[in-house]
Write an enzyme that holds these catalytic residues in place. Sequence first.
Site, PDB file in Angstrom:
ATOM      1  N   LYS A  68      29.111 -23.049  38.533  1.00  0.00           N
ATOM      2  CA  LYS A  68      29.080 -22.451  39.858  1.00  0.00           C
ATOM      3  C   LYS A  68      29.869 -23.227  40.904  1.00  0.00           C
ATOM      4  CE  LYS A  68      27.583 -19.181  40.549  1.00  0.00           C
ATOM      5  NZ  LYS A  68      27.615 -17.713  40.349  1.00  0.00           N
TER       6      LYS A  68
HETATM    7  N1  PMP Z   1      24.236 -20.325  33.829  1.00  0.00           N
HETATM    8  C1  PMP Z   1      23.650 -20.928  34.872  1.00  0.00           C
HETATM    9  C2  PMP Z   1      22.796 -22.134  34.618  1.00  0.00           C
HETATM   10  C3  PMP Z   1      23.837 -20.441  36.166  1.00  0.00           C
HETATM   11  O1  PMP Z   1      23.241 -21.053  37.210  1.00  0.00           O
HETATM   12  C4  PMP Z   1      24.640 -19.290  36.354  1.00  0.00           C
HETATM   13  C5  PMP Z   1      24.837 -18.725  37.727  1.00  0.00           C
HETATM   14  N2  PMP Z   1      23.690 -18.295  38.370  1.00  0.00           N
HETATM   15  C6  PMP Z   1      25.209 -18.663  35.246  1.00  0.00           C
HETATM   16  C7  PMP Z   1      25.005 -19.227  33.990  1.00  0.00           C
HETATM   17  C8  PMP Z   1      25.975 -17.369  35.333  1.00  0.00           C
HETATM   18  O2  PMP Z   1      27.148 -17.390  36.101  1.00  0.00           O
HETATM   19  P1  PMP Z   1      27.649 -16.148  36.936  1.00  0.00           P
HETATM   20  O3  PMP Z   1      26.916 -16.160  38.256  1.00  0.00           O
HETATM   21  O4  PMP Z   1      29.104 -16.397  37.127  1.00  0.00           O
HETATM   22  O5  PMP Z   1      27.375 -14.870  36.199  1.00  0.00           O
END
Ligand code: PMP
Length: 359
Positions: A68
């Site tokens: 992120k």
């Molecule tokens: N894994 C974790 C630990 C996250 O915090 C996030 C984001 N909330 C994601 C995966 C998924 O990423 P995205 O928001 O780009 O879908």
Amino acid sequence: MSLCRALRVLRAPVPLVSKRGLSHDPIRQGLVGMVGRTPLVKIQKLSEETGCEILAKAEFCNGGGSVKDRAALFLIRDAQRRGLIRPGGTVVEGTAGNTGIGLAHMCLALGYRCVIYMPNNQSQEKIDVLKTLGAEVRTVPVVAWTDEANYNHQARRFAESLDNAVWTNQFDNTANRQAHIETTGPEIWEETKGKVNAVVFGTGTGGTLAGVGTYLKEKNPKVQVFLADPEGSVLYHWFKNGKLERTEGSSIAEGIGQGRVTKNLEGAPVDDALAIRDTEAVAMTFRLLHEEGLFVGASTGLNVAAAEKVARIMGPGHVIATCLCDTGQRYHAKLFSRKVLEERGLLDSIPENHRKSLH
Ligand code: PMP
């Protein structure tokens, strides 16, 4: 809008890598310069077993420790570019944690105040880190997006009540997806020398999946894009039968799973979706630790479990990429607790020889 039409809507803007893309200077410019160009790691044992190259971007190597950080940087750049925030201003976000941690790092480095609204079921480690990073953390009860008390709406209202403040809106501000169109996608393309055959990601905001998928499809329309969905999320069924239906249960994996189609996910070029059980995600999290020495969180376990499934579907000889979203240290109290895993019926998914990691 029909699903097929929705999937055709998103076309990558041209040029894909704008002047705002990340620098290739080997000297990183402070914390902000420590975003992106993460190592692409081959998962050795799984690759051997499947006959595919299973590769993962080690996103915990970003300066703030997760995937992120890319979105956080692009959200702040977007606010600056649009004149929504001036020096000394306040960045407000609703986040399950990692976007908040990324934003808090950037805010320290760039001189902004950071206020984070967070559902009250997230790991204590992430809350503690946010506070250490100087963010004001406001934990609020878990309610659906449709409820005005949802953490995102509270974040928006608070930003609106201040002068010189921005609600970065990671779910529906497509600067998030743009981060992956301009950085993660090109990195995977270049680092695999264009050989990547498929990518697979779990989604929270959908930024990673949509951004990487969009970029790679532009480079080679044959690249297959898979959405991996955890328990309790609606996206697997949404993809399979076009309906957004509430589902029971929730996943131990934080940061992924959705109840709606965000603006970042809308139009993403998804070829297929996979539902991944918590038992599979957790088992893979412990395999990565004990077989590869990679200490990661459960959303990473889910990504890699899904990558293994994609490898089995496509057969040997393919290059499949995903990401290692963040480190297991962020979930030490929960994901590595015998008691928590037992309560959730997940202990049996971990082989006896991997249980020595439990506390
Ligand atoms: N894994 C974790 C630990 C996250 O915090 C996030 C984001 N909330 C994601 C995966 C998924 O990423 P995205 O928001 O780009 O879908």
